[in-house]
Design a protein around this motif. Structure first.
Motif, PDB file in Angstrom:
ATOM      1  N   TRP A  41       0.838  -1.210   0.000  1.00 47.36           N
ATOM      2  CA  TRP A  41       0.000   0.000   0.000  1.00 47.36           C
ATOM      3  C   TRP A  41       0.871   1.256   0.000  1.00 47.36           C
ATOM      4  O   TRP A  41       0.513   2.272  -0.583  1.00 47.36           O
ATOM      5  N   LEU A  42       2.016   1.164   0.666  1.00 47.19           N
ATOM      6  CA  LEU A  42       2.944   2.296   0.672  1.00 47.19           C
ATOM      7  C   LEU A  42       3.496   2.522  -0.737  1.00 47.19           C
ATOM      8  O   LEU A  42       3.588   3.662  -1.207  1.00 47.19           O
ATOM      9  N   PHE A  43       3.841   1.424  -1.435  1.00 51.59           N
ATOM     10  CA  PHE A  43       4.334   1.551  -2.812  1.00 51.59           C
ATOM     11  C   PHE A  43       3.258   2.145  -3.726  1.00 51.59           C
ATOM     12  O   PHE A  43       3.513   3.041  -4.517  1.00 51.59           O
ATOM     13  N   LEU A  44       2.039   1.610  -3.606  1.00 52.95           N
ATOM     14  CA  LEU A  44       0.924   2.117  -4.419  1.00 52.95           C
ATOM     15  C   LEU A  44       0.641   3.582  -4.111  1.00 52.95           C
ATOM     16  O   LEU A  44       0.420   4.398  -5.011  1.00 52.95           O
ATOM     17  N   GLY A  45       0.643   3.912  -2.815  1.00 51.53           N
ATOM     18  CA  GLY A  45       0.389   5.292  -2.387  1.00 51.53           C
ATOM     19  C   GLY A  45       1.459   6.238  -2.908  1.00 51.53           C
ATOM     20  O   GLY A  45       1.162   7.347  -3.376  1.00 51.53           O
ATOM     21  N   ALA A  46       2.717   5.805  -2.835  1.00 56.20           N
ATOM     22  CA  ALA A  46       3.825   6.643  -3.313  1.00 56.20           C
ATOM     23  C   ALA A  46       3.701   6.894  -4.815  1.00 56.20           C
ATOM     24  O   ALA A  46       3.875   8.025  -5.289  1.00 56.20           O
TER      25      ALA A  46
ATOM     26  N   THR B 101       0.953   6.726  -6.648  1.00 57.24           N
ATOM     27  CA  THR B 101      -0.232   7.555  -6.912  1.00 57.24           C
ATOM     28  C   THR B 101       0.039   9.021  -6.562  1.00 57.24           C
ATOM     29  O   THR B 101      -0.322   9.933  -7.320  1.00 57.24           O
ATOM     30  N   LEU B 102       0.686   9.255  -5.410  1.00 60.03           N
ATOM     31  CA  LEU B 102       0.990  10.626  -4.987  1.00 60.03           C
ATOM     32  C   LEU B 102       1.853  11.338  -6.025  1.00 60.03           C
ATOM     33  O   LEU B 102       1.541  12.454  -6.460  1.00 60.03           O
ATOM     34  N   TYR B 103       2.920  10.686  -6.465  1.00 60.91           N
ATOM     35  CA  TYR B 103       3.843  11.325  -7.408  1.00 60.91           C
ATOM     36  C   TYR B 103       3.189  11.501  -8.779  1.00 60.91           C
ATOM     37  O   TYR B 103       3.438  12.479  -9.484  1.00 60.91           O
ATOM     38  N   TRP B 104       2.310  10.571  -9.119  1.00 63.97           N
ATOM     39  CA  TRP B 104       1.537  10.674 -10.374  1.00 63.97           C
ATOM     40  C   TRP B 104       0.644  11.913 -10.327  1.00 63.97           C
ATOM     41  O   TRP B 104       0.582  12.697 -11.283  1.00 63.97           O
ATOM     42  N   LEU B 105      -0.051  12.125  -9.185  1.00 58.92           N
ATOM     43  CA  LEU B 105      -0.951  13.279  -9.048  1.00 58.92           C
ATOM     44  C   LEU B 105      -0.177  14.600  -9.035  1.00 58.92           C
ATOM     45  O   LEU B 105      -0.655  15.618  -9.507  1.00 58.92           O
ATOM     46  N   VAL B 106       1.052  14.560  -8.505  1.00 60.60           N
ATOM     47  CA  VAL B 106       1.880  15.768  -8.443  1.00 60.60           C
ATOM     48  C   VAL B 106       2.449  16.104  -9.825  1.00 60.60           C
ATOM     49  O   VAL B 106       2.394  17.243 -10.276  1.00 60.60           O
TER      50      VAL B 106
ATOM     51  N   HIS C  26       3.876   6.588 -20.975  1.00 60.02           N
ATOM     52  CA  HIS C  26       2.836   7.581 -20.686  1.00 60.02           C
ATOM     53  C   HIS C  26       3.274   8.421 -19.482  1.00 60.02           C
ATOM     54  O   HIS C  26       3.718   7.870 -18.473  1.00 60.02           O
ATOM     55  N   PRO C  27       3.160   9.765 -19.550  1.00 59.06           N
ATOM     56  CA  PRO C  27       3.672  10.614 -18.459  1.00 59.06           C
ATOM     57  C   PRO C  27       3.110  10.229 -17.082  1.00 59.06           C
ATOM     58  O   PRO C  27       3.842  10.215 -16.093  1.00 59.06           O
ATOM     59  N   GLY C  28       1.808   9.919 -17.040  1.00 60.21           N
ATOM     60  CA  GLY C  28       1.199   9.539 -15.764  1.00 60.21           C
ATOM     61  C   GLY C  28       1.774   8.242 -15.224  1.00 60.21           C
ATOM     62  O   GLY C  28       2.091   8.128 -14.030  1.00 60.21           O
ATOM     63  N   ILE C  29       1.936   7.257 -16.120  1.00 64.55           N
ATOM     64  CA  ILE C  29       2.470   5.956 -15.678  1.00 64.55           C
ATOM     65  C   ILE C  29       3.946   6.085 -15.332  1.00 64.55           C
ATOM     66  O   ILE C  29       4.428   5.497 -14.358  1.00 64.55           O
ATOM     67  N   LYS C  30       4.675   6.918 -16.089  1.00 64.29           N
ATOM     68  CA  LYS C  30       6.093   7.136 -15.790  1.00 64.29           C
ATOM     69  C   LYS C  30       6.236   7.776 -14.405  1.00 64.29           C
ATOM     70  O   LYS C  30       7.110   7.373 -13.616  1.00 64.29           O
ATOM     71  N   ALA C  31       5.379   8.735 -14.107  1.00 64.81           N
ATOM     72  CA  ALA C  31       5.424   9.371 -12.777  1.00 64.81           C
ATOM     73  C   ALA C  31       5.085   8.349 -11.692  1.00 64.81           C
ATOM     74  O   ALA C  31       5.725   8.319 -10.630  1.00 64.81           O
ATOM     75  N   PHE C  32       4.078   7.502 -11.967  1.00 66.47           N
ATOM     76  CA  PHE C  32       3.692   6.454 -11.011  1.00 66.47           C
ATOM     77  C   PHE C  32       4.876   5.522 -10.740  1.00 66.47           C
ATOM     78  O   PHE C  32       5.195   5.199  -9.592  1.00 66.47           O
ATOM     79  N   VAL C  33       5.554   5.097 -11.830  1.00 64.64           N
ATOM     80  CA  VAL C  33       6.710   4.195 -11.703  1.00 64.64           C
ATOM     81  C   VAL C  33       7.837   4.876 -10.914  1.00 64.64           C
ATOM     82  O   VAL C  33       8.470   4.258 -10.061  1.00 64.64           O
ATOM     83  N   ASP C  34       8.073   6.175 -11.176  1.00 68.20           N
ATOM     84  CA  ASP C  34       9.123   6.908 -10.442  1.00 68.20           C
ATOM     85  C   ASP C  34       8.806   6.956  -8.945  1.00 68.20           C
ATOM     86  O   ASP C  34       9.701   6.816  -8.108  1.00 68.20           O
ATOM     87  N   GLY C  35       7.526   7.164  -8.616  1.00 70.92           N
ATOM     88  CA  GLY C  35       7.117   7.198  -7.209  1.00 70.92           C
ATOM     89  C   GLY C  35       7.315   5.850  -6.535  1.00 70.92           C
ATOM     90  O   GLY C  35       7.834   5.761  -5.411  1.00 70.92           O
ATOM     91  N   VAL C  36       6.908   4.774  -7.247  1.00 71.15           N
ATOM     92  CA  VAL C  36       7.076   3.413  -6.698  1.00 71.15           C
ATOM     93  C   VAL C  36       8.570   3.087  -6.549  1.00 71.15           C
ATOM     94  O   VAL C  36       8.984   2.505  -5.544  1.00 71.15           O
ATOM     95  N   THR C  37       9.365   3.497  -7.545  1.00 71.81           N
ATOM     96  CA  THR C  37      10.804   3.226  -7.494  1.00 71.81           C
ATOM     97  C   THR C  37      11.435   3.898  -6.277  1.00 71.81           C
ATOM     98  O   THR C  37      12.261   3.301  -5.577  1.00 71.81           O
TER      99      THR C  37
END
Length: 389
Positions: free
Chosen positions: A167-172, A174-179, A316-327
């Motif tokens: 959940w922490l990975f998913l949350g991270a 999602t947060l970075y994707w929204l930012v 995709h920019p949104g998915i790339k941001a999501f991946v960066d947050g999870v990473t």
């Protein structure tokens, strides 16, 4: 196949994973670091972007992290065949090693010499994964305040609770994707992992508890559950296995279980391979094969099935941001895991000294091979234990 322009052949990749499975000590954190160092930095077979996508997918999916990352890297240029062969090449060397150790353990009844070796090797491994975590952090986090914040939160969580949270990975992510790339008209309805857990988990659990005690079928169901529902690195499976193998089914006693964990730590390759040793102790060679297959097959499916979508939409920019947050969260968890493991392995001044010398050797002597460090540490462990006794 149109792969003539690739910097490596499938055979070279399989040979690399055979070597990593034979010499790759240090658990999931170190193995992920080796793959980055060897395949991204030195050989440049895999791009930084592909590696990050693989690491993010391995963190989000249940099962052993290093094995999933290896399977994904195999998939990058050689699809399902590459994923399958890379996964097998990575897991089989350590599987054969735990089989041999299992046979020796049963024959001689216990492994005090193995614990003496682990005394030294465990300390050296902490040094190796400290350097891996340091390099990954420096390369991937940078000076971005959001990523630094996610990294620190994940590291603190891992140290505090001694576990990792999907959940922490998913949350991270999602947060970075929204930012970074706020969605327009995108809705995520119904979490797949929630459906998987709510529907499959009770069914598999019930089947495992109702199967004949000590049977191969019961073992298959139990280890399938272990492979399919435990998130985080390979070490995350240890408390889960303890609950089932020792507490619930009574297959092993406490000492046998601790020896199983020691075997996982002193053999190269994925830590989760301890399931092969456990299976061997309970039901011999068939038990080892069933336990290992049942644990690794779910993680293979969880990597290969989403991989094409991950690769297709990963830019995709949104998915790339999501991946960066999870990473960022994943590397935070890896750094936190260094502290958690260090507290268990560095029990006195001798072990702390071995870890420190390992870090200095890796940072100062760039060409120092890890197998040599592990060998020196193993000898040091045996000598120190003999001296202390």
């Amino acid at each position: 196949m149109g792969n003539n322009h690739l910097p490596y052949t499938l055979k070279e990749l399989v040979l690399y994973f055979l070597k990593l499975g034979t010499w790759g000590f240090g658990g999931p954190v170190a193995l992920a670091g080796y793959m980055h160092r060897d395949l991204v930095e030195r050989r440049q077979w895999i791009s930084e972007e592909d590696y990050r996508e693989g690491l993010a997918l391995a963190q989000l999916a249940p099962g052993p992290l290093a094995a999933q990352l290896g399977i994904y890297i195999g998939y990058v240029h050689y699809r399902v065949l590459g994923a399958t062969l890379a996964g097998l090449a990575f897991v089989l060397p350590s599987f054969f090693m735990v089989l041999a150790l299992g046979a020796a353990y049963v024959h001689w009844g216990g492994i005090p010499w193995m614990q003496a070796i682990f005394y030294g090797v465990g300390a050296a491994v902490i040094g190796i994964i400290t350097v891996s975590a340091y390099k990954l952090t420096r390369k991937s986090i940078g000076s971005n305040p959001w990523l630094i914040g996610i990294y620190l939160l994940s590291a603190v969580y891992t140290v505090w609770f001694e576990t990792e949270s999907v959940w922490l990975f998913l949350g991270a992510g999602t947060l970075y994707w929204l930012v970074k790339a706020p969605p327009r008209n995108i809705s995520f309805s119904g979490s797949k992992s929630g459906i998987t857990k709510s529907v499959l988990f009770p069914a598999v659990w019930q089947a495992a508890t109702q199967a004949p005690a000590g049977s191969l079928w019961q073992m298959f169901l139990y280890f399938t559950k272990a492979g399919a529902f435990v998130f985080g690195s390979g070490l995350a499976i240890v408390p889960f296995l303890y609950g089932g193998v020792v507490k619930e089914f009574g297959w092993l006693n406490e000492q046998q279980f601790m020896d199983s964990v020691a075997v996982a730590m002193i053999t190269p390759g994925p830590v989760v391979i301890t399931v092969g040793f456990i299976g061997f102790l309970v039901l011999g060679f068939p038990g080892a094969c069933v336990a290992a297959f049942a644990t690794f097959f779910p993680c293979y499916l969880f990597t290969v099935l989403p991989a094409p979508y991950f690769r297709k939409y990963g830019k995709h920019p949104g998915i790339k941001a999501f991946v960066d947050g999870v990473t960022a969260a994943a590397i935070g968890a890896i750094s936190g895991a260094v502290i958690v493991l260090g507290r268990r392995s560095l029990t006195d001044l001798y072990t702390a000294g071995i870890a420190l010398v390992t870090v200095l050797a890796l940072l100062k002597l760039k060409k120092m091979p890890e197998p040599l460090i592990i060998l020196i540490a193993a000898v040091a462990g045996l000598l120190l234990r003999a001296f202390m006794n």
